[in-house]
Design a protein around this motif. Structure first.
Motif, mmCIF file in Angstrom:
data_model
loop_
_atom_site.group_PDB
_atom_site.id
_atom_site.type_symbol
_atom_site.label_atom_id
_atom_site.label_comp_id
_atom_site.label_asym_id
_atom_site.label_seq_id
_atom_site.Cartn_x
_atom_site.Cartn_y
_atom_site.Cartn_z
ATOM 1 N N VAL A 253 -129.047 2.680 -26.895
ATOM 2 C CA VAL A 253 -129.563 2.783 -28.279
ATOM 3 C C VAL A 253 -129.619 1.411 -28.953
ATOM 4 C CG1 VAL A 253 -128.754 5.148 -28.658
ATOM 5 C CG2 VAL A 253 -127.227 3.251 -29.179
ATOM 6 N N CYS A 254 -129.254 0.378 -28.218
ATOM 7 C CA CYS A 254 -129.206 -0.962 -28.825
ATOM 8 C C CYS A 254 -130.629 -1.525 -28.939
ATOM 9 C CB CYS A 254 -128.339 -1.873 -27.950
ATOM 10 S SG CYS A 254 -128.402 -3.597 -28.437
ATOM 11 N N PRO A 255 -131.098 -1.823 -30.143
ATOM 12 C CA PRO A 255 -132.472 -2.319 -30.285
ATOM 13 C C PRO A 255 -132.684 -3.649 -29.579
ATOM 14 C CG PRO A 255 -131.293 -2.446 -32.387
ATOM 15 C CD PRO A 255 -130.422 -1.691 -31.427
ATOM 16 N N ALA A 256 -131.632 -4.465 -29.516
ATOM 17 C CA ALA A 256 -131.775 -5.754 -28.828
ATOM 18 C C ALA A 256 -131.980 -5.503 -27.335
ATOM 19 C CB ALA A 256 -130.536 -6.605 -29.065
ATOM 20 N N ASN A 257 -131.141 -4.642 -26.771
ATOM 21 C CA ASN A 257 -131.245 -4.344 -25.352
ATOM 22 C C ASN A 257 -132.584 -3.678 -25.028
ATOM 23 O OD1 ASN A 257 -130.574 -2.357 -22.877
ATOM 24 N ND2 ASN A 257 -129.299 -4.186 -22.777
ATOM 25 N N LEU B 261 -131.093 -10.330 -24.074
ATOM 26 C CA LEU B 261 -130.003 -10.448 -23.101
ATOM 27 C C LEU B 261 -128.818 -9.540 -23.440
ATOM 28 C CD1 LEU B 261 -129.767 -12.141 -20.602
ATOM 29 C CD2 LEU B 261 -128.648 -13.942 -21.938
ATOM 30 N N LEU B 262 -128.710 -9.128 -24.677
ATOM 31 C CA LEU B 262 -127.513 -8.400 -25.133
ATOM 32 C C LEU B 262 -127.428 -6.969 -24.576
ATOM 33 C CD1 LEU B 262 -125.065 -8.018 -27.042
ATOM 34 C CD2 LEU B 262 -126.688 -7.382 -28.825
ATOM 35 N N SER B 263 -126.245 -6.633 -24.065
ATOM 36 C CA SER B 263 -125.918 -5.247 -23.732
ATOM 37 C C SER B 263 -124.497 -5.015 -24.234
ATOM 38 C CB SER B 263 -125.980 -5.022 -22.220
ATOM 39 O OG SER B 263 -125.252 -3.854 -21.882
ATOM 40 N N PRO B 264 -124.297 -4.154 -25.238
ATOM 41 C CA PRO B 264 -122.938 -3.939 -25.734
ATOM 42 C C PRO B 264 -121.993 -3.421 -24.654
ATOM 43 C CG PRO B 264 -124.530 -2.453 -26.815
ATOM 44 C CD PRO B 264 -125.318 -3.437 -26.023
ATOM 45 N N ARG B 265 -122.536 -2.668 -23.692
ATOM 46 C CA ARG B 265 -121.674 -2.229 -22.575
ATOM 47 C C ARG B 265 -121.153 -3.449 -21.814
ATOM 48 N NH1 ARG B 265 -124.135 1.765 -18.183
ATOM 49 N NH2 ARG B 265 -125.846 0.272 -18.258
ATOM 50 N N ALA C 207 -128.343 -12.122 -30.369
ATOM 51 C CA ALA C 207 -129.393 -11.094 -30.277
ATOM 52 C C ALA C 207 -129.034 -9.838 -31.070
ATOM 53 C CB ALA C 207 -129.643 -10.731 -28.817
ATOM 54 N N CYS C 208 -127.778 -9.732 -31.479
ATOM 55 C CA CYS C 208 -127.332 -8.504 -32.160
ATOM 56 C C CYS C 208 -127.895 -8.435 -33.577
ATOM 57 C CB CYS C 208 -125.799 -8.483 -32.203
ATOM 58 S SG CYS C 208 -125.131 -7.079 -33.090
ATOM 59 N N THR C 209 -128.381 -7.237 -33.947
ATOM 60 C CA THR C 209 -128.915 -7.033 -35.301
ATOM 61 C C THR C 209 -127.853 -6.457 -36.244
ATOM 62 O OG1 THR C 209 -129.569 -4.760 -34.894
ATOM 63 C CG2 THR C 209 -131.171 -6.455 -34.290
ATOM 64 N N THR C 210 -126.644 -6.249 -35.726
ATOM 65 C CA THR C 210 -125.526 -5.613 -36.457
ATOM 66 C C THR C 210 -125.906 -4.230 -37.003
ATOM 67 O OG1 THR C 210 -125.964 -6.625 -38.610
ATOM 68 C CG2 THR C 210 -124.558 -7.856 -37.135
ATOM 69 N N CYS C 211 -126.727 -3.507 -36.249
ATOM 70 C CA CYS C 211 -127.208 -2.205 -36.734
ATOM 71 C C CYS C 211 -126.161 -1.090 -36.603
ATOM 72 C CB CYS C 211 -128.465 -1.804 -35.970
ATOM 73 S SG CYS C 211 -128.146 -1.457 -34.231
ATOM 74 N N ASN C 212 -125.145 -1.306 -35.761
ATOM 75 C CA ASN C 212 -124.080 -0.309 -35.561
ATOM 76 C C ASN C 212 -124.489 0.900 -34.722
ATOM 77 O OD1 ASN C 212 -121.256 -0.421 -36.546
ATOM 78 N ND2 ASN C 212 -122.262 -1.249 -38.357
ATOM 79 N N ALA C 213 -125.673 0.869 -34.121
ATOM 80 C CA ALA C 213 -126.072 2.012 -33.280
ATOM 81 C C ALA C 213 -125.094 2.186 -32.116
ATOM 82 C CB ALA C 213 -127.487 1.804 -32.757
ATOM 83 N N CYS C 214 -124.575 1.078 -31.597
ATOM 84 C CA CYS C 214 -123.649 1.163 -30.452
ATOM 85 C C CYS C 214 -122.351 1.867 -30.841
ATOM 86 C CB CYS C 214 -123.362 -0.228 -29.895
ATOM 87 S SG CYS C 214 -122.791 -1.403 -31.128
ATOM 88 N N THR C 215 -121.806 1.515 -31.993
ATOM 89 C CA THR C 215 -120.531 2.119 -32.395
ATOM 90 C C THR C 215 -120.714 3.602 -32.701
ATOM 91 O OG1 THR C 215 -120.824 1.548 -34.717
ATOM 92 C CG2 THR C 215 -119.717 -0.060 -33.362
ATOM 93 N N PRO D 259 -118.051 -2.494 -30.000
ATOM 94 C CA PRO D 259 -118.516 -3.766 -29.425
ATOM 95 C C PRO D 259 -118.962 -4.747 -30.512
ATOM 96 C CG PRO D 259 -119.678 -1.886 -28.441
ATOM 97 C CD PRO D 259 -118.897 -1.358 -29.589
ATOM 98 N N LEU D 260 -119.424 -4.218 -31.633
ATOM 99 C CA LEU D 260 -119.915 -5.081 -32.708
ATOM 100 C C LEU D 260 -118.809 -5.988 -33.246
ATOM 101 C CD1 LEU D 260 -122.080 -5.976 -34.677
ATOM 102 C CD2 LEU D 260 -121.592 -3.967 -36.064
ATOM 103 N N LYS D 261 -117.597 -5.473 -33.272
ATOM 104 C CA LYS D 261 -116.470 -6.273 -33.776
ATOM 105 C C LYS D 261 -116.296 -7.535 -32.922
ATOM 106 C CE LYS D 261 -112.222 -6.743 -35.721
ATOM 107 N NZ LYS D 261 -112.427 -7.939 -36.494
ATOM 108 N N VAL D 262 -116.399 -7.370 -31.607
ATOM 109 C CA VAL D 262 -116.271 -8.523 -30.705
ATOM 110 C C VAL D 262 -117.408 -9.513 -30.967
ATOM 111 C CG1 VAL D 262 -116.229 -9.232 -28.275
ATOM 112 C CG2 VAL D 262 -115.178 -7.064 -28.954
ATOM 113 N N ILE D 263 -118.614 -8.957 -31.122
ATOM 114 C CA ILE D 263 -119.788 -9.818 -31.331
ATOM 115 C C ILE D 263 -119.644 -10.624 -32.629
ATOM 116 C CG2 ILE D 263 -122.274 -9.742 -31.824
ATOM 117 C CD1 ILE D 263 -122.372 -7.287 -29.898
ATOM 118 N N ILE D 264 -119.263 -9.943 -33.705
ATOM 119 C CA ILE D 264 -119.115 -10.619 -34.998
ATOM 120 C C ILE D 264 -118.027 -11.689 -34.928
ATOM 121 C CG2 ILE D 264 -118.308 -10.269 -37.386
ATOM 122 C CD1 ILE D 264 -121.079 -9.313 -37.070
HETATM 123 S S1 SF4 Z 1 -124.892 -3.529 -33.503
HETATM 124 FE FE1 SF4 Z 1 -124.681 -2.781 -31.415
HETATM 125 S S2 SF4 Z 1 -126.553 -1.566 -31.086
HETATM 126 FE FE2 SF4 Z 1 -126.929 -2.841 -32.881
HETATM 127 S S3 SF4 Z 1 -127.895 -4.679 -32.045
HETATM 128 FE FE3 SF4 Z 1 -125.713 -5.122 -32.149
HETATM 129 S S4 SF4 Z 1 -124.938 -4.578 -30.140
HETATM 130 FE FE4 SF4 Z 1 -126.950 -3.646 -30.314
#
Ligand code: SF4
Ligand code: SF4
Length: 438
Positions: free
Chosen positions: A316-320, A325-329, A371-379, A388-393
């Motif tokens: 569901v990650c829009p970047a992926n 390159l981003l995959s929250p998994r 590449a993350c849009t911080t959309c939270n779809a992953c969480t 995963p967003l917490k790690v990215i931020i």
């Molecule tokens: S918040 Fe999660 S789903 Fe949204 S872009 Fe970032 S990693 Fe992908």
């Protein structure tokens, strides 16, 4: 007590010893992270755990996988009641000791017989989905190699364990019908009874089959027990504490650093008192953000060990989905792999020593992070409430605040905020010019 029981006790003790050792390894690795105490909202936390971990509520978004997973998960937990009996029989040399409970035992064994078949079928369907239908989210680059093998191995494991139960039950049933000494008439076997016809008629052969399947089942379970801490299937255990310690904040609400908030307030708020004492926790931290796993909070490392590698987040990650390159998994898998590596290094070389690798750079690349849009779809999608967003931020925070590495698109915005108090290129004194344009 016969030699068979002594061997059983030795194997059981060795399996428990090795399992405890693995738990200590994982606990050590999780505690590489920074401390953080969760003392708030324990009522909501228990409810979240009951709903998400026990009730599997987030699995329903994909009903087919959800139902099959529920059968395997619930079945595996329930069927382990039979393992209690196997353990007692193994230690004391009894046979179906719990049959002293009478009719209830017959019902339970019949129920487990059906359950074993349902788990067997579900695992076969899972294997087909991964290897024949080749569902897209199981074919991504981060699942190549060990993760692919791991996912298949555990399914094959369960197929073997459930087959062993059914064959053992069928042999037992046939021995009972032949009135063989030691095999008294107990249990009901609605599924295993279909296998009776294919078994030999010889009493010795039947006893050999029944005993060997008994050993295959219990040794299989003890191997499973010691395999799981090295596998993504450790989520069977960690899903419970992990969901308890879920991020309960509203989606999109980020942690602010008190020290930064204080500085920004002084800069942005004309009425802020520059002489007011900063909040007690407003002292700048030793390091801003995350460069390595030891900079993460322990909960982020627990997230990584709980990750089921299901790929719902990346799906569901829009970047992926748009080929970035981003995959929250992968972010979660990288955190776990790096924690394993750093933990092993520290255990060998001393807790104060670190190797020359880092999570950022050696595992996760800057391009992934930006590449993350911080959309939270992953969480939202994660069935075990990983974040995963917490790690990215937190990695972004390190890049920006410690290394001043900012993508050019953002650099201008930051400069404007610093100079103009807003993201735009206008002087604050020109801010109300629009009302004169008429
Ligand atoms: S918040 Fe999660 S789903 Fe949204 S872009 Fe970032 S990693 Fe992908
Ligand atoms: S982070 Fe969650 S959704 Fe993503 S792969 Fe792991 S368990 Fe699945």
């Amino acid at each position: 007590m016969g030699i068979e029981n002594v061997i059983f006790i030795i194997i059981l003790a060795a399996a428990i010893f090795m399992f405890v050792k693995s738990i200590r390894r994982i606990s050590y690795n999780i505690n590489l992270g920074r401390d953080f105490s969760f003392t708030d909202d324990s009522g909501i936390r228990w409810k979240t755990m009951a709903k998400v971990a026990l009730g599997q509520s987030k699995m329903t978004a994909r009903p087919v996988a959800g139902i099959l997973h529920f059968i395997v998960y619930a079945g595996f937990i329930l069927i382990n009641i039979e393992v209690v009996e196997i353990l007692i029989d193994g230690v004391f040399g009894s046979h179906r000791i719990l049959s002293i409970s009478g009719d209830f035992y017959n019902f339970l064994i019949g129920f487990f017989d059906v359950l074993a078949f349902a788990i067997l079928l579900s695992c076969i369907i899972f294997l087909i989905r991964r290897n024949v239908i080749k569902i897209d989210r199981f074919q991504r680059p981060e699942l190549k190699g060990w993760p692919f093998l791991d996912a298949n191995m555990i399914l094959v494991f369960e197929v073997v364990l459930m087959s062993a139960i059914l064959i053992m039950n069928a042999a037992d049933l046939k021995l009972q019908s032949l009135d063989v000494i030691g095999y008294h008439h107990v249990g009901s076997f609605p599924i295993a009874s279909f296998l009776v016809g294919v078994l030999p008629d010889s009493e010795a052969a039947l006893i050999a089959i029944e005993r060997s399947m008994w050993w295959v089942h219990i040794i299989g379970i003890l191997i499973f027990l010691n395999y799981v801490p090295f596998s993504k299937h450790f989520h069977i255990l960690l899903a419970f504490p992990n969901t308890y310690y879920s991020n309960l904040k509203k989606k999109g609400e980020l942690d602010n650093l008190e020290s930064v908030t204080y500085e920004v307030r002084l800069m942005m708020d004309p009425n802020a008192d520059p002489f007011a004492a900063p909040a007690p926790d407003a002292a700048p931290p030793e390091k801003f953000g995350v460069e390595d796993v030891s900079d993460l909070y322990w909960k982020s490392i627990m997230d990584a060990y709980t990750c089921t590698e299901c790929g719902r987040c990346s799906d569901v990650c829009p970047a992926n989905q748009t080929g970035k390159l981003l995959s929250p998994r992968k972010v979660m898998m990288d955190v776990r792999d790096r924690a394993e590596e750093l933990g092993a290094y520290k255990r060998k070389n001393g807790v104060d020593n670190v190797d020359d690798k880092k999570l950022l750079g050696d595992y996760i690349l800057e391009d992934e992070i930006w590449a993350c849009t911080t959309c939270n779809a992953c969480t939202e999608a994660c069935p075990v409430n990983n974040d995963p967003l917490k790690v990215i931020i937190d990695i972004r925070r390190f890049l920006v605040m410690e290394q001043s590495k900012i993508p050019s698109e953002l650099a201008m915005t930051f400069t404007n905020m610093e100079n103009n108090g807003a993201p735009w290129q206008f002087s604050p004194t020109d801010r109300l010019n629009w009302k004169d344009e008429s």
